[in-house]
Write a protein that holds these residues in place. Structure first.
Motif, PDB file in Angstrom:
ATOM      1  N   UNK A  48     -24.537  -2.703  12.628  1.00  8.08           N
ATOM      2  CA  UNK A  48     -23.268  -3.206  12.022  1.00  8.08           C
ATOM      3  C   UNK A  48     -22.221  -3.028  13.348  1.00  8.08           C
ATOM      4  N   UNK A  49     -22.244  -2.231  13.875  1.00  6.28           N
ATOM      5  CA  UNK A  49     -21.196  -2.221  15.106  1.00  6.28           C
ATOM      6  C   UNK A  49     -21.612  -3.264  16.086  1.00  6.28           C
ATOM      7  N   UNK A  50     -22.894  -3.326  16.547  1.00  5.78           N
ATOM      8  CA  UNK A  50     -23.206  -4.272  17.471  1.00  5.78           C
ATOM      9  C   UNK A  50     -23.427  -5.889  17.021  1.00  5.78           C
ATOM     10  N   UNK A  51     -23.135  -5.980  15.590  1.00  9.97           N
ATOM     11  CA  UNK A  51     -23.027  -7.084  14.896  1.00  9.97           C
ATOM     12  C   UNK A  51     -24.463  -7.828  15.154  1.00  9.97           C
ATOM     13  N   UNK A  52     -25.359  -7.262  14.860  1.00 12.69           N
ATOM     14  CA  UNK A  52     -26.813  -7.848  15.188  1.00 12.69           C
ATOM     15  C   UNK A  52     -27.767  -7.374  13.772  1.00 12.69           C
ATOM     16  N   UNK A  53     -28.714  -8.525  13.888  1.00  9.11           N
ATOM     17  CA  UNK A  53     -29.816  -8.053  12.978  1.00  9.11           C
ATOM     18  C   UNK A  53     -31.074  -7.493  13.879  1.00  9.11           C
ATOM     19  N   UNK A  54     -30.838  -7.470  15.103  1.00 12.36           N
ATOM     20  CA  UNK A  54     -31.960  -7.084  15.868  1.00 12.36           C
ATOM     21  C   UNK A  54     -31.964  -5.456  15.816  1.00 12.36           C
ATOM     22  N   UNK A  55     -32.979  -4.969  16.171  1.00 16.43           N
ATOM     23  CA  UNK A  55     -33.217  -3.507  16.218  1.00 16.43           C
ATOM     24  C   UNK A  55     -32.542  -2.959  17.250  1.00 16.43           C
ATOM     25  N   UNK A  56     -31.802  -1.772  17.141  1.00 19.79           N
ATOM     26  CA  UNK A  56     -30.971  -1.090  18.097  1.00 19.79           C
ATOM     27  C   UNK A  56     -31.916   0.224  18.513  1.00 19.79           C
ATOM     28  N   UNK A  57     -32.059   0.149  19.799  1.00 22.31           N
ATOM     29  CA  UNK A  57     -33.178   1.336  20.315  1.00 22.31           C
ATOM     30  C   UNK A  57     -32.071   2.602  20.548  1.00 22.31           C
ATOM     31  N   UNK A  58     -32.566   3.821  20.137  1.00 19.36           N
ATOM     32  CA  UNK A  58     -31.639   4.841  20.506  1.00 19.36           C
ATOM     33  C   UNK A  58     -32.265   5.950  21.543  1.00 19.36           C
ATOM     34  N   UNK A  59     -31.791   5.929  22.515  1.00 19.29           N
ATOM     35  CA  UNK A  59     -32.365   7.082  23.513  1.00 19.29           C
ATOM     36  C   UNK A  59     -31.534   8.061  23.779  1.00 19.29           C
ATOM     37  N   UNK A  60     -31.974   9.419  24.072  1.00 16.09           N
ATOM     38  CA  UNK A  60     -31.352  10.371  24.459  1.00 16.09           C
ATOM     39  C   UNK A  60     -31.152  10.229  26.068  1.00 16.09           C
ATOM     40  N   UNK A  61     -30.051   9.994  26.522  1.00 18.05           N
ATOM     41  CA  UNK A  61     -29.662   9.805  27.820  1.00 18.05           C
ATOM     42  C   UNK A  61     -28.376   9.057  27.947  1.00 18.05           C
ATOM     43  N   UNK A  62     -27.814   8.895  29.188  1.00 21.75           N
ATOM     44  CA  UNK A  62     -26.648   8.293  29.225  1.00 21.75           C
ATOM     45  C   UNK A  62     -26.751   6.884  29.174  1.00 21.75           C
ATOM     46  N   UNK A  63     -25.480   6.348  29.305  1.00 20.52           N
ATOM     47  CA  UNK A  63     -25.496   4.570  29.125  1.00 20.52           C
ATOM     48  C   UNK A  63     -26.411   3.986  30.318  1.00 20.52           C
ATOM     49  N   UNK A  64     -26.371   4.672  31.584  1.00 20.79           N
ATOM     50  CA  UNK A  64     -26.949   4.184  32.633  1.00 20.79           C
ATOM     51  C   UNK A  64     -28.682   4.033  32.433  1.00 20.79           C
ATOM     52  N   UNK A  65     -29.180   4.992  31.681  1.00 24.78           N
ATOM     53  CA  UNK A  65     -30.466   4.501  31.089  1.00 24.78           C
ATOM     54  C   UNK A  65     -30.821   3.565  30.374  1.00 24.78           C
ATOM     55  N   UNK A  66     -29.791   3.273  29.384  1.00 22.42           N
ATOM     56  CA  UNK A  66     -29.961   2.064  28.779  1.00 22.42           C
ATOM     57  C   UNK A  66     -30.054   0.813  29.650  1.00 22.42           C
ATOM     58  N   UNK A  67     -29.109   0.583  30.580  1.00 22.23           N
ATOM     59  CA  UNK A  67     -29.180  -0.264  31.501  1.00 22.23           C
ATOM     60  C   UNK A  67     -30.432  -0.230  32.483  1.00 22.23           C
TER      61      UNK A  67
END
Ligand SMILES: *Cc1c(COP(=O)(O)O)cnc(C)c1O
Length: 384
Positions: A48-67
């Motif tokens: 809902x916050x991403x305003x998406x129907x796509x899956x949101x992958x959750x990672x235990x890491x800082x933001x740079x890891x998602x990048x």
């Protein structure tokens, strides 16, 4: 040693008591039904916050890891990508891609400027890159880029757009599906009001397909493995369970406050910050308009070292703002107003800035002028 602090930075941001209390709960086992229910709530709330129907992958890491996950899942060595940057975090996209031997076509704008959608589209057309990396809120300059226009400009070429929204998601509008953004990466510690340690990536169908059939060596950051685990109500590895508990509380808070009201609240805080800065006789470095609602960047007066102002604020008043990064070190001061910030955070930041500057010999305006102006702004417009 725990000491009182006024944390008014662009991340990490203050953690609301509800979130801190949720984190302090007993740890639940990450393969238990309790965690499954928690994860399912959190992933739905993130969508809902991403305003998406796509899956949101959750990672235990800082933001740079998602990048980094976006780079290694979408691009093989030697493949070409476009990075458009005008600040420290845009530079990070290029650095990550180069570390993974991606051939980077780097469009560098002036720090403090907005990215130009047409320039990006033209470059993509010219070099045939399949993937484009940009920053939404460029935290180092206070500029918010027009992701909607960039996505629209890229549509004809069919290139995938990856957006770093670490410091914007939840604080200003970012309509992932409506705007057609393939991948949005974010972190827990900014507008999402949770301590550092969780990172997220929303992944479109075509990005997921591209990752499944390409990319390069990866294990912990492998999207497909992570998404498959989440489809079974689990995470691939042991997550930071406490932070997930905290995030659930933060998402509930966002839902209760209403995302539209949060956006309006942040715009109002930013407006008061800008007017306060000007009342102090200082110049803005970030744009002087409503687009810049996450970070207000202030030029330091000639002859004053921003790092000294920063240290004075921190040591004497326990007010923690952020200095300049890279070439802007010493030249600007940044007030973060994302996350659980309120009117008094802005008043405090401006009062502290006025006092510190005064003590360091600045004679441009009376020390209280900024705080007083902010109070007037708050008094003149009703809270959303
Ligand atoms: C804070 C921030 C990051 C980095 O996140 P880390 O959690 O420190 O890895 C990346 N991009 C932007 C725009 C940020 O503001």
């Amino acid at each position: 040693v725990a000491e009182k602090q006024y944390l008014i930075t662009p991340g990490p941001t203050p953690v609301p008591p509800e979130v801190a209390a949720a984190i302090a709960q007993p740890v639940v086992h990450h393969r238990s039904p309790d965690f499954k229910a928690l994860l399912s709530d959190v992933l739905a709330g993130l969508q809902r916050v991403f305003a998406t129907q796509n899956p949101v992958l959750l990672m235990t890491a800082s933001g740079t890891a998602a990048m980094e996950s976006a780079v290694v899942n979408l691009l093989g060595r030697g493949e070409r990508a476009v990075v458009a940057s005008a600040g420290n975090f845009g530079e990070r996209w290029a650095a990550i891609a180069e570390a993974h031997e991606v051939e980077v076509v780097h469009l560098r704008g002036e720090w403090g400027e907005r990215l130009d959608p047409d320039t990006i589209a033209t470059a993509v057309g010219g070099c045939g890159a399949r993937v484009v990396f940009v920053t939404h809120s460029e935290t180092s300059t206070g500029v918010v880029n027009d992701v909607q226009a960039i996505a629209a400009a890229l549509r004809p070429a069919g290139a995938m757009l990856v957006v770093d929204a670490v410091s914007s998601l939840g604080g200003i509008p970012l309509m992932t599906d409506l705007w057609g953004v393939d991948v949005v990466v974010a972190g827990s510690q900014k507008a999402l009001m949770t301590p550092p340690g969780l990172a997220f990536a929303s992944i479109s169908e075509r990005a997921r397909a591209a990752a499944a059939g390409g990319g390069q060596g990866r294990f912990y950051l492998d999207w497909e493995a992570g998404l498959r685990a989440q489809e079974k109500g689990q995470t691939a590895f042991t997550p930071a369970v406490g932070l997930v508990q905290g995030l659930a509380a933060a998402l509930e808070l966002i839902e209760r406050r209403g995302i539209d009201r949060i956006w309006a609240h942040n715009r109002r805080l930013a407006q008061a910050a800008r007017e306060g800065v000007r009342a102090l006789g200082l110049e803005l470095f970030s744009p002087d308009d409503d687009s810049s609602a996450m970070v207000t960047a202030v030029r330091m007066p000639d002859g004053l070292d921003g790092q000294e102002v920063y240290a004075r604020l921190r040591d004497r008043y326990h007010v923690v703002l952020a200095g300049g990064q890279g070439p802007l070190r010493g030249q600007i001061m940044r007030i973060g107003h994302m996350g659980d910030m309120d009117e008094f955070a802005i008043v405090t930041a401006l009062a502290g800035l006025g006092l510190a500057l005064h003590e360091l010999g600045y004679g441009g305006a009376s020390p209280g002028a900024g705080a007083a102006r902010a109070v007037e702004v708050f008094a003149s417009a009703e809270a959303p």
